[in-house]
Design an enzyme around this catalytic site. Structure first.
Site, mmCIF file in Angstrom:
data_model
loop_
_atom_site.group_PDB
_atom_site.id
_atom_site.type_symbol
_atom_site.label_atom_id
_atom_site.label_comp_id
_atom_site.label_asym_id
_atom_site.label_seq_id
_atom_site.Cartn_x
_atom_site.Cartn_y
_atom_site.Cartn_z
ATOM 1 N N ASP A 1 -24.179 -105.750 14.695
ATOM 2 C CA ASP A 1 -24.691 -104.475 14.225
ATOM 3 C C ASP A 1 -25.968 -104.774 13.449
ATOM 4 O O ASP A 1 -25.953 -105.558 12.495
ATOM 5 C CB ASP A 1 -23.639 -103.832 13.294
ATOM 6 C CG ASP A 1 -23.603 -102.332 13.395
ATOM 7 O OD1 ASP A 1 -24.689 -101.718 13.364
ATOM 8 O OD2 ASP A 1 -22.498 -101.759 13.484
ATOM 9 N N ASP B 1 -28.277 -99.562 14.072
ATOM 10 C CA ASP B 1 -27.892 -98.484 13.171
ATOM 11 C C ASP B 1 -29.059 -97.516 12.927
ATOM 12 O O ASP B 1 -30.167 -97.955 12.620
ATOM 13 C CB ASP B 1 -27.471 -99.138 11.849
ATOM 14 C CG ASP B 1 -26.765 -98.196 10.915
ATOM 15 O OD1 ASP B 1 -25.642 -97.784 11.228
ATOM 16 O OD2 ASP B 1 -27.327 -97.877 9.851
ATOM 17 N N GLU C 1 -28.327 -96.319 17.806
ATOM 18 C CA GLU C 1 -27.627 -95.150 17.281
ATOM 19 C C GLU C 1 -28.684 -94.107 16.932
ATOM 20 O O GLU C 1 -29.587 -94.381 16.140
ATOM 21 C CB GLU C 1 -26.824 -95.531 16.028
ATOM 22 C CG GLU C 1 -25.919 -94.391 15.579
ATOM 23 C CD GLU C 1 -25.582 -94.410 14.089
ATOM 24 O OE1 GLU C 1 -24.602 -93.759 13.708
ATOM 25 O OE2 GLU C 1 -26.311 -95.056 13.309
ATOM 26 N N HIS D 1 -16.354 -95.795 14.151
ATOM 27 C CA HIS D 1 -15.931 -95.863 12.743
ATOM 28 C C HIS D 1 -16.406 -94.677 11.913
ATOM 29 O O HIS D 1 -16.069 -94.583 10.741
ATOM 30 C CB HIS D 1 -16.447 -97.168 12.140
ATOM 31 C CG HIS D 1 -17.950 -97.189 12.078
ATOM 32 N ND1 HIS D 1 -18.734 -97.232 13.203
ATOM 33 C CD2 HIS D 1 -18.799 -97.130 11.047
ATOM 34 C CE1 HIS D 1 -20.008 -97.211 12.857
ATOM 35 N NE2 HIS D 1 -20.084 -97.151 11.550
ATOM 36 N N ASP D 2 -17.223 -93.808 12.496
ATOM 37 C CA ASP D 2 -17.765 -92.668 11.745
ATOM 38 C C ASP D 2 -17.097 -91.345 12.118
ATOM 39 O O ASP D 2 -17.574 -90.282 11.694
ATOM 40 C CB ASP D 2 -19.272 -92.520 12.006
ATOM 41 C CG ASP D 2 -20.075 -93.653 11.401
ATOM 42 O OD1 ASP D 2 -19.634 -94.220 10.381
ATOM 43 O OD2 ASP D 2 -21.155 -93.973 11.948
HETATM 44 C C1 GLC Z 1 -24.641 -95.289 10.615
HETATM 45 C C2 GLC Z 1 -23.326 -95.991 10.473
HETATM 46 C C3 GLC Z 1 -22.593 -95.408 9.315
HETATM 47 C C4 GLC Z 1 -23.415 -95.609 8.077
HETATM 48 C C5 GLC Z 1 -24.841 -95.075 8.249
HETATM 49 C C6 GLC Z 1 -25.755 -95.611 7.202
HETATM 50 O O1 GLC Z 1 -24.498 -93.954 10.920
HETATM 51 O O2 GLC Z 1 -22.621 -95.917 11.658
HETATM 52 O O3 GLC Z 1 -21.317 -95.965 9.158
HETATM 53 O O4 GLC Z 1 -22.807 -94.971 6.999
HETATM 54 O O5 GLC Z 1 -25.402 -95.459 9.467
HETATM 55 O O6 GLC Z 1 -26.008 -96.971 7.426
#
Ligand code: GLC
Length: 584
Positions: free
Chosen positions: A101, A206, A264, A339-340
């Protein structure tokens, strides 16, 4: 018909590991690399090809590791760099790959880059972050603009050393890097090279669409009348330089290796905005995670609240992305959990005792029959569900849950002029939507804490672990786990499921999602009943005959079910048929 060769990552099944909650080998209550190593055979046996690790770098864990204080070291809770090498070796020895990640929109405020940056306005690293003076309005000093942090409150934090503010789109312990500074970009390329040299096979990036902010950082328009701070993603998502920077990343690092890359890209529902990251001629990323499906049950105020959704909305979203710019080379990332987000069986299926396993399997069929690279989140293969409504707010460990709870509580306290305010409606929403549901420890067996740890787990294990765990399911042909194993094999055996085109049938049907996937001379027919209650559909009207279709997968009994023009699907039933065109 001969097809051009496909890169390996298109047919891969990626399994996301949330290290803190996977398996704790040393009894300190937090999962670790040794725990993952111990489960490599389990993962291989499931049929996954790539492991993606949520962050394991050194971190104060203000946002569960998405706040990194050293990109080139492993947090001691998880192990050491040598453990990571052993994990990589173990994965590679089993023919699996390992993805990291990459969290580089922001660092931790404890990263040496930031501790230097905040010392003085003249520090060489000052410009590595986004510093601005406050603005004075009617004699009062306010943050430089009205942007709201994704995790509530101002997106700016005043630092007393220089009296200036730094930008943090997430919590104050996650200062945003200044990507407009070329030296910062070089430092990121170096981090990537470090991991590629060590042997990693790719990156999940991310919030990568947030690295370029609109020039001048203008105030966001008023959308939320309850507070001063306003959502500002129009000024930080898909910003002016983002493609220039990712192209540079490609030229500097990615193009030199055969990696899997997925960006992402939240805050974006416009497919055309996301195309640019993915289209091969742009030389940026392999694919992105868009959040249109994940946002389907969220009102604009917060992803932690819920709103009703319809199957027709879901079908429209999937249908659009499945067909999107296929001829130009757009490639999807297929996921319904991470995980979100809360557990998919609780959101899109039915997690009651009667329908949990059946609907979790139906959702597996839904995923494995879509074009794109497939992502499975830890525990999804067991049909893990949300934890119960009876759990109190103390069990919600996520900073996003805590901050939103505190914000709403304060608003209510102020409005009602008393301390003790009713909050049960928010707990109702959290029970459906909080990120915490995905973060409870994996349920390995029926021993205390689900076999996750011999110590005290950092987060409570879901109450159902005695009945719902891996040991119970492995070897039970009727289990969700056994079904996922079969389903992943079926996907691998039929290229049409991975690469075929997508034709939606019964587009306006409120209960059934049906489609065909066609590739060369092969067609697959997918029938999914998304609801409780049986339903009859007439295929005669929508496909040119049902002859020649062979049953390959179904979530009721594991035996072939013939196909007629009229099909009755049971509650949450899903079926897949494949037909080879008759050659003459
Ligand atoms: C992404 C991650 C999340 C995190 C955010 C800030 O969305 O998946 O878990 O809180 O970024 O890094």
């Amino acid at each position: 018909m001969s097809q051009p060769p496909h890169p390996w990552w298109k047919s891969a099944t990626v399994y996301q590991i949330y290290p803190s909650s996977f398996l704790d080998a040393n009894g300190d209550g937090t999962g670790d690399l040794a725990g993952i190593i111990a489960k490599l055979d389990y993962l291989k046996d499931l049929g996954v090809d790539v492991l993606w690790l949520s962050p394991i770098y050194r971190s104060p864990l203000a946002d569960m590791g998405y706040d990194i204080s050293d990109y080139e070291d492993i947090d001691s809770r998880y192990g050491t760099l040598e453990d990571w090498d052993r994990l990589l070796e173990g994965a590679h020895a089993r023919g699996m790959k390992l993805m990291m990640d990459l969290v580089v929109n922001h660092t931790s405020d404890e990263h040496a880059w930031f501790t230097a940056s905040k010392t003085s306005k003249n520090d060489p690293k000052r410009d590595w972050y986004i510093w601005r003076p406050g603005k004075v309005v009617d004699g009062e000093e306010l943050p430089p603009n009205n942007w709201k942090s994704v995790f509530q409150g101002s997106a700016w934090e005043r630092d007393s050393a220089t009296g200036e503010y730094y930008l943090h789109l997430y919590v104050p312990k996650q200062p945003d890097l200044n990507w407009d500074n070329p030296v910062v970009r070089s430092a990121v390329w170096d981090v990537m090279r470090f991991w590629v040299r060590r042997g990693c096979d790719g990156f999940r990036m991310d919030v990568i669409n947030c690295i370029s902010k609109t020039d001048g950082l203008p105030d966001a328009p008023l959308a939320d009348h309850t507070q001063y701070y306003q959502p500002a993603s129009m000024y930080f998502a898909n910003g002016p330089q983002v493609h220039k920077y990712i192209k540079q990343m490609h030229a500097e690092v990615l193009s030199h290796h055969d990696l899997i890359t997925v960006g992402e890209t939240p805050f974006t529902h416009e497919s055309s905005e996301l195309a640019a990251y993915v289209l091969p001629q742009n030389r940026e990323l392999n694919m992105v995670f868009h959040f249109e499906l994940m946002d389907i049950d969220s009102p604009p105020e917060s992803p932690l609240l819920s709103k009703p959704w319809t199957l027709r909305e879901l079908k429209a979203i999937i249908g659009r992305w499945q067909r999107f710019m296929r001829d130009d080379g757009f490639w999807n990332a297929v996921f319904i959990e991470n995980h979100d987000h809360a557990r998919s069986v609780s959101r899109f299926g039915n997690d009651s005792a009667q329908w949990r396993a059946v609907s979790a399997k139906m959702l597996a069929i839904f995923q494995i029959t879509q074009t794109g690279t497939l992502y499975v989140y830890q525990g999804q293969e067991l049909g893990l569900k949300n934890f119960p409504r009876t759990w109190e707010i103390e069990e919600y460990k996520d900073v996003a849950s805590q901050n939103y709870w505190n914000l709403i509580k304060e608003q209510r306290q102020q409005a009602q002029g008393k301390e003790d305010v009713e909050m049960s409606d928010l707990l109702d929403s959290f029970a459906q939507k909080a990120r915490d549901h995905a973060r409870t420890p994996m349920q390995w067996n029926a021993s205390p804490h689900g076999g996750f740890t011999t110590g005290t787990p950092w987060m409570r294990v879901n109450d159902d672990y005695r009945e719902w765990n891996a040991e119970q399911q492995i070897g039970d042909e009727a289990s969700v786990h056994a079904f996922w194993k079969r389903a992943l094999k079926v996907r691998k055996a039929h290229d049409t499921l991975i690469y075929g085109d997508f034709v939606m049938l019964l587009e306006t049907h409120e209960q059934v999602f049906a489609y065909t996937r066609n590739y060369g001379s092969t067609s697959a027919l997918v029938l999914l009943n998304f609801k409780e209650g049986k339903v009859e559909v007439d295929l005669g009207e929508v496909i040119g005959g049902v002859a020649g279709y062979t049953f390959v997968l179904g979530n009721y009994e594991n035996k072939a079910i013939g196909l007629g023009e009229k099909v009755t699907l049971k509650d949450y039933e899903g079926r897949v048929y494949v037909r080879e065109a008759l050659l003459n």
